[in-house]
Design a protein around this motif. Structure first.
Motif, PDB file in Angstrom:
ATOM      1  N   ILE A 167      43.744  46.342  42.991  1.00 39.10           N
ATOM      2  CA  ILE A 167      42.859  45.402  43.684  1.00 39.10           C
ATOM      3  C   ILE A 167      41.612  45.172  42.833  1.00 39.10           C
ATOM      4  O   ILE A 167      41.170  44.033  42.648  1.00 39.10           O
ATOM      5  N   PHE A 168      41.038  46.244  42.315  1.00 40.50           N
ATOM      6  CA  PHE A 168      39.872  46.117  41.437  1.00 40.50           C
ATOM      7  C   PHE A 168      40.225  45.289  40.208  1.00 40.50           C
ATOM      8  O   PHE A 168      39.508  44.357  39.833  1.00 40.50           O
ATOM      9  N   ASP A 169      41.354  45.630  39.564  1.00 40.30           N
ATOM     10  CA  ASP A 169      41.783  44.941  38.355  1.00 40.30           C
ATOM     11  C   ASP A 169      41.977  43.447  38.608  1.00 40.30           C
ATOM     12  O   ASP A 169      41.541  42.613  37.808  1.00 40.30           O
ATOM     13  N   GLY A 170      42.620  43.108  39.705  1.00 37.60           N
ATOM     14  CA  GLY A 170      42.853  41.703  40.017  1.00 37.60           C
ATOM     15  C   GLY A 170      41.593  40.977  40.449  1.00 37.60           C
ATOM     16  O   GLY A 170      41.368  39.820  40.066  1.00 37.60           O
ATOM     17  N   ALA A 171      40.740  41.648  41.225  1.00 34.72           N
ATOM     18  CA  ALA A 171      39.532  41.017  41.759  1.00 34.72           C
ATOM     19  C   ALA A 171      38.548  40.641  40.656  1.00 34.72           C
ATOM     20  O   ALA A 171      37.905  39.592  40.735  1.00 34.72           O
ATOM     21  N   ILE A 172      38.434  41.461  39.603  1.00 32.81           N
ATOM     22  CA  ILE A 172      37.484  41.124  38.544  1.00 32.81           C
ATOM     23  C   ILE A 172      37.997  39.984  37.662  1.00 32.81           C
ATOM     24  O   ILE A 172      37.220  39.389  36.919  1.00 32.81           O
ATOM     25  N   LEU A 208      34.936  37.262  35.535  1.00 27.61           N
ATOM     26  CA  LEU A 208      33.713  37.743  34.901  1.00 27.61           C
ATOM     27  C   LEU A 208      33.789  37.505  33.394  1.00 27.61           C
ATOM     28  O   LEU A 208      34.859  37.622  32.789  1.00 27.61           O
ATOM     29  N   ASP A 209      32.642  37.211  32.787  1.00 23.72           N
ATOM     30  CA  ASP A 209      32.599  36.946  31.347  1.00 23.72           C
ATOM     31  C   ASP A 209      33.085  38.151  30.545  1.00 23.72           C
ATOM     32  O   ASP A 209      33.790  37.999  29.545  1.00 23.72           O
ATOM     33  N   ILE A 210      32.730  39.331  31.009  1.00 26.99           N
ATOM     34  CA  ILE A 210      33.164  40.538  30.286  1.00 26.99           C
ATOM     35  C   ILE A 210      34.693  40.652  30.287  1.00 26.99           C
ATOM     36  O   ILE A 210      35.286  41.154  29.333  1.00 26.99           O
ATOM     37  N   VAL A 211      35.327  40.162  31.336  1.00 28.47           N
ATOM     38  CA  VAL A 211      36.792  40.205  31.413  1.00 28.47           C
ATOM     39  C   VAL A 211      37.403  39.244  30.390  1.00 28.47           C
ATOM     40  O   VAL A 211      38.285  39.625  29.618  1.00 28.47           O
ATOM     41  N   GLY A 256      45.132  37.833  37.302  1.00 27.00           N
ATOM     42  CA  GLY A 256      44.591  38.450  38.514  1.00 27.00           C
ATOM     43  C   GLY A 256      45.440  38.166  39.737  1.00 27.00           C
ATOM     44  O   GLY A 256      45.736  39.053  40.530  1.00 27.00           O
ATOM     45  N   VAL A 257      45.865  36.910  39.883  1.00 26.98           N
ATOM     46  CA  VAL A 257      46.702  36.527  41.034  1.00 26.98           C
ATOM     47  C   VAL A 257      48.045  37.237  40.972  1.00 26.98           C
ATOM     48  O   VAL A 257      48.531  37.770  41.987  1.00 26.98           O
ATOM     49  N   ILE A 258      48.662  37.270  39.789  1.00 24.04           N
ATOM     50  CA  ILE A 258      49.955  37.958  39.652  1.00 24.04           C
ATOM     51  C   ILE A 258      49.810  39.433  40.030  1.00 24.04           C
ATOM     52  O   ILE A 258      50.632  39.981  40.771  1.00 24.04           O
ATOM     53  N   GLY A 259      48.762  40.077  39.536  1.00 25.48           N
ATOM     54  CA  GLY A 259      48.530  41.488  39.858  1.00 25.48           C
ATOM     55  C   GLY A 259      48.272  41.708  41.343  1.00 25.48           C
ATOM     56  O   GLY A 259      48.796  42.655  41.939  1.00 25.48           O
ATOM     57  N   LEU A 260      47.474  40.833  41.957  1.00 27.83           N
ATOM     58  CA  LEU A 260      47.151  41.000  43.377  1.00 27.83           C
ATOM     59  C   LEU A 260      48.350  40.725  44.283  1.00 27.83           C
ATOM     60  O   LEU A 260      48.563  41.450  45.266  1.00 27.83           O
TER      61      LEU A 260
END
Length: 136
Positions: free
Chosen positions: A29-34, A39-42, A62-66
């Motif tokens: 959830i964290f991985d997908g949400a960021i 985020l620019d860092i991502v 992110g969508v695939i992961g979530l």
């Protein structure tokens, strides 16, 4: 061996499976949400991995992961979710291997997550225990 014939799992093993699965779910959830804003860092961290800094690529990942995580979290679709998350992590492993990242800290990180993911599912789902019977 049918599902009804699988040996019952102890309460401790069931809760261990739930906790292991919960760790994976929270991490993903964290991985997908960021990746959704993104985020620019991502997006900047994706460039050394060979991905473009395109926000749409980050969103797609992110969508695939979530979606895969949601399927894993739901008992009825947890097996499908585990398969999809395994594929997602396989892509991460391949990406890290392709650019020569350190083996144990970066490249195999997806393997570690996969072991936790499948271990948690094995302990909490009798269908998986019937599919992969470990004899004593």
């Amino acid at each position: 061996m049918s599902i009804s014939e699988t040996a019952p799992v102890s309460s401790g093993a069931l809760w261990t499976g739930r906790v292991l699965s919960g760790v994976i779910i929270l991490f993903m959830i964290f991985d997908g949400a960021i990746k959704l804003p993104p985020l620019d860092i991502v997006t900047q961290a994706m460039v050394p991995l060979g991905w473009s800094a395109d926000p749409n690529v980050a969103r797609m990942l992110g969508v695939i992961g979530l979606v895969s995580t949601a399927l894993y979290a739901l008992p009825r679709t947890s097996l499908l979710g585990a398969i999809l998350l395994t594929a997602y992590m396989g892509g991460a492993i391949a990406t890290n291997a392709r650019i020569g990242n350190p083996l144990f800290s970066h490249t195999l990180f997806g393997v570690y997550l996969g072991i936790i993911l499948w271990g948690g599912l094995y302990l909490r789902d009798p269908r998986v225990r019937a599919l992969i019977p470990f004899s004593r």
